[in-house]
Design a protein around this motif. Structure first.
Motif, mmCIF file in Angstrom:
data_model
loop_
_atom_site.group_PDB
_atom_site.id
_atom_site.type_symbol
_atom_site.label_atom_id
_atom_site.label_comp_id
_atom_site.label_asym_id
_atom_site.label_seq_id
_atom_site.Cartn_x
_atom_site.Cartn_y
_atom_site.Cartn_z
ATOM 1 N N MET A 189 -5.807 8.217 0.907
ATOM 2 C CA MET A 189 -7.223 8.265 0.515
ATOM 3 C C MET A 189 -8.004 7.178 1.280
ATOM 4 O O MET A 189 -7.599 6.021 1.296
ATOM 5 C CB MET A 189 -7.339 8.014 -0.992
ATOM 6 N N THR A 190 -9.098 7.564 1.929
ATOM 7 C CA THR A 190 -9.949 6.574 2.596
ATOM 8 C C THR A 190 -10.888 5.993 1.553
ATOM 9 O O THR A 190 -11.602 6.725 0.868
ATOM 10 C CB THR A 190 -10.806 7.243 3.694
ATOM 11 N N ARG A 191 -10.868 4.672 1.430
ATOM 12 C CA ARG A 191 -11.736 4.040 0.431
ATOM 13 C C ARG A 191 -12.945 3.447 1.134
ATOM 14 O O ARG A 191 -12.819 2.738 2.135
ATOM 15 C CB ARG A 191 -10.981 2.935 -0.312
ATOM 16 N N TRP A 192 -14.110 3.712 0.548
ATOM 17 C CA TRP A 192 -15.358 3.183 1.099
ATOM 18 C C TRP A 192 -15.268 1.667 1.273
ATOM 19 O O TRP A 192 -15.691 1.101 2.293
ATOM 20 C CB TRP A 192 -16.505 3.590 0.162
ATOM 21 N N VAL A 193 -14.669 1.008 0.285
ATOM 22 C CA VAL A 193 -14.664 -0.448 0.266
ATOM 23 C C VAL A 193 -13.830 -1.031 1.420
ATOM 24 O O VAL A 193 -14.055 -2.159 1.862
ATOM 25 C CB VAL A 193 -14.199 -0.939 -1.132
ATOM 26 N N ASP A 194 -12.905 -0.232 1.962
ATOM 27 C CA ASP A 194 -12.067 -0.713 3.067
ATOM 28 C C ASP A 194 -12.847 -0.894 4.368
ATOM 29 O O ASP A 194 -12.373 -1.572 5.284
ATOM 30 C CB ASP A 194 -10.883 0.244 3.303
ATOM 31 N N GLN A 195 -14.026 -0.300 4.443
ATOM 32 C CA GLN A 195 -14.858 -0.490 5.647
ATOM 33 C C GLN A 195 -15.200 -1.951 5.886
ATOM 34 O O GLN A 195 -15.584 -2.332 6.990
ATOM 35 C CB GLN A 195 -16.192 0.254 5.506
ATOM 36 N N GLU A 202 -23.176 4.771 -7.444
ATOM 37 C CA GLU A 202 -23.042 4.413 -6.025
ATOM 38 C C GLU A 202 -24.235 3.602 -5.548
ATOM 39 O O GLU A 202 -24.096 2.645 -4.777
ATOM 40 C CB GLU A 202 -22.897 5.674 -5.156
ATOM 41 N N LEU A 203 -25.400 4.021 -6.025
ATOM 42 C CA LEU A 203 -26.627 3.312 -5.645
ATOM 43 C C LEU A 203 -26.541 1.828 -6.055
ATOM 44 O O LEU A 203 -26.805 0.928 -5.255
ATOM 45 C CB LEU A 203 -27.766 4.004 -6.380
ATOM 46 N N GLU A 204 -26.162 1.605 -7.288
ATOM 47 C CA GLU A 204 -26.072 0.224 -7.796
ATOM 48 C C GLU A 204 -24.975 -0.551 -7.061
ATOM 49 O O GLU A 204 -25.155 -1.705 -6.693
ATOM 50 C CB GLU A 204 -25.740 0.219 -9.304
ATOM 51 N N LEU A 205 -23.844 0.125 -6.856
ATOM 52 C CA LEU A 205 -22.682 -0.547 -6.256
ATOM 53 C C LEU A 205 -22.937 -0.892 -4.789
ATOM 54 O O LEU A 205 -22.739 -2.029 -4.353
ATOM 55 C CB LEU A 205 -21.452 0.363 -6.391
ATOM 56 N N ARG A 206 -23.392 0.100 -4.042
ATOM 57 C CA ARG A 206 -23.529 -0.122 -2.592
ATOM 58 C C ARG A 206 -24.670 -1.087 -2.266
ATOM 59 O O ARG A 206 -24.577 -1.842 -1.294
ATOM 60 C CB ARG A 206 -23.700 1.214 -1.875
ATOM 61 N N THR A 207 -25.717 -1.072 -3.056
ATOM 62 C CA THR A 207 -26.814 -2.027 -2.816
ATOM 63 C C THR A 207 -26.295 -3.455 -2.976
ATOM 64 O O THR A 207 -26.485 -4.306 -2.103
ATOM 65 C CB THR A 207 -27.963 -1.802 -3.829
ATOM 66 N N ALA A 208 -25.636 -3.700 -4.105
ATOM 67 C CA ALA A 208 -25.172 -5.062 -4.384
ATOM 68 C C ALA A 208 -24.090 -5.472 -3.388
ATOM 69 O O ALA A 208 -24.054 -6.610 -2.912
ATOM 70 C CB ALA A 208 -24.643 -5.142 -5.813
ATOM 71 N N HIS A 209 -23.213 -4.529 -3.078
ATOM 72 C CA HIS A 209 -22.095 -4.813 -2.179
ATOM 73 C C HIS A 209 -22.587 -5.168 -0.781
ATOM 74 O O HIS A 209 -22.148 -6.149 -0.164
ATOM 75 C CB HIS A 209 -21.209 -3.564 -2.126
#
Ligand SMILES: Cc1cc2nc3c(=O)[nH]c(=O)nc-3n(C[C@H](O)[C@H](O)[C@H](O)COP(=O)(O)OP(=O)(O)OC[C@H]3O[C@@H](n4cnc5c(N)ncnc54)[C@H](O)[C@@H]3O)c2cc1C
Length: 385
Positions: A1-7, A288-295
């Protein structure tokens, strides 16, 4: 599984450490429910961290550490929190403070060198106990009621500290104390002895396994050279990013739990899992909106802090903003994850209710929301001075 966070992993060295930390986090996740329920300190997790060499990662290379960047510390802390928020927050104080001492050099060098040697050789850790019941959060500048009195060869320190994370395991720690003769406040490195007692007061809603008990100091002797010197180089407080990293790690765990649930739960009348329902997809999109903005903000400010060594004090407002967004968004993400999962999200047999309680603590770690907002206002106004 490709995880977004691994980028966010930038090179092979970081990849290798991430793999190691992911394994630790998986083991911690197995133990998290028990420590949370009992409010017990996870000595087992700390033995594993020590064994893995994690505790020395932010120590300078010259003293035998790995001198990892702030960016990498944030990434590893986030991944530890994915397994257990309490352990990540607790070890985060140590990791962050070693990084801060490395960049600010605010202590006299022999004392710092001794601490580094203890971390590298014995797996020692450090934290600062500054909060007190009467003076509140030290970030607001209140004067401690703990006092230091000069005696031949050093100081006698008395007082009571609250929220003393890691207190069950530390053999030395830093306290803030008021010096009446100087009408000023100073930091002191205290070695744990019979004049120090830990009162097990930590019985809280969340972050229950951080061991943040009260520490009472009754005329504890501190040698003169363990009165720690000034501020050193102002590093803008980048090290405090271990806090938002922790709460985003918990939020990511909640998001993954909800995604996995949505992809597998197929109520009797449906021929597809609930992830096919538009309203569920909408809630996933909101997470995703909340997570990716903060991340994105967290990693970009960590990377800037590493790169812009001369500009660090000027990053303070944005460092605070990253903490504000991460902690507030983490609360929203866990809430949305629970809405996706539904009634079973309340079960104490599942981790979501623990995440829900743990993320709440982020509001009460520094810098607090009102301090961040005030700092943003002052910074904006300064452009027009
Ligand atoms: C899980 C966890 C771990 C922690 N670990 C540590 C640790 O290792 N070491 C340590 O020293 N501390 C630690 N802390 C303590 C933390 O840093 C704060 O001191 C603590 O949470 C109290 O902060 P507070 O803002 O509620 O306190 P207070 O300053 O007492 O504020 C209480 C309330 O009063 C109001 N208030 C007070 N002053 C002002 C002001 N000037 N302006 C506006 N409003 C104000 C606000 O509404 C605030 O919410 C930890 C806290 C938590 C939750």
């Amino acid at each position: 599984m490709t995880r977004w966070v691994d980028q966010y992993i930038r090179n092979e060295e970081e990849q290798a450490r991430v793999w190691q930390v992911d394994k630790l986090a998986a083991a911690f996740a197995e133990r998290a429910a028990r420590h949370d329920r009992e409010g017990s300190f996870p000595f087992d997790n700390f033995a594993d961290l020590r064994e893995a060499g994690y505790l020395k990662l932010t120590v300078p290379k010259v003293y035998g550490g790995e001198e990892i960047s702030l960016y990498e510390m944030v990434m590893l802390q986030e991944r530890l929190a994915y397994g257990d928020g309490s352990t990540a927050l607790a070890v985060g104080w140590h990791m962050g403070q070693m990084l801060h001492l490395r960049t600010s050099r605010k202590w006299q060098e022999p004392v710092f060198a001794d601490l580094c040697a203890a971390v590298v050789k014995d797996g020692a850790m450090i934290n600062t106990f500054a909060s007190e019941a009467a003076s509140g959060s030290p970030s607001r500048g209140g004067r401690p009621e703990t006092t230091a009195t000069a005696v031949p060869g050093g100081w006698l320190i008395s007082g009571r500290k609250t929220f003393s994370t890691l207190s069950p395991i530390l053999d030395r720690f830093v306290v803030t104390a008021y010096i009446p003769d100087e009408d000023g406040v100073s930091d002191f490195m205290v070695s744990r002895d019979e004049q120090v007692s830990i009162i097990e007061t930590w019985d809280t809603l969340g972050m229950r396994a951080t061991g943040s008990h009260d520490v009472v100091l009754d005329q504890v002797f501190v040698p003169a050279d363990h009165r720690l010197t000034g501020k050193g180089t102002d590093d803008g407080g980048g090290w405090l990013l271990h806090i938002p990293a922790c709460y985003l790690g918990i939020a990511l765990a909640a998001r993954d739990y909800a995604l996995s649930f949505a992809n597998s739960y197929k109520p009797g009348q449906m021929d597809k899992p609930i992830s096919s329902i538009p309203s569920v997809q909408h809630t996933i999109g909101q997470m995703e909106l909340e997570l990716r903005t903060a991340h994105t903000l967290l990693y970009s400010i960590a990377e800037r802090w590493d790169r812009e060594t001369e500009n660090r004090p000027a990053l303070k407002a944005d460092l605070g903003l990253a903490k504000y967004l991460a902690t507030n968004n983490a609360i929203k993400i866990v809430d949305l994850a629970m809405r996706i999962v539904g009634g079973t999200s309340l079960s104490r047999q599942q981790p979501l209710e623990r995440y829900y309680r743990d993320v709440r603590a982020g509001l009460h770690n520094p810098p607090m929301d009102n301090v961040v907002i005030q700092n943003l206002a002052v910074t904006a106004l300064s452009e027009f001075e």
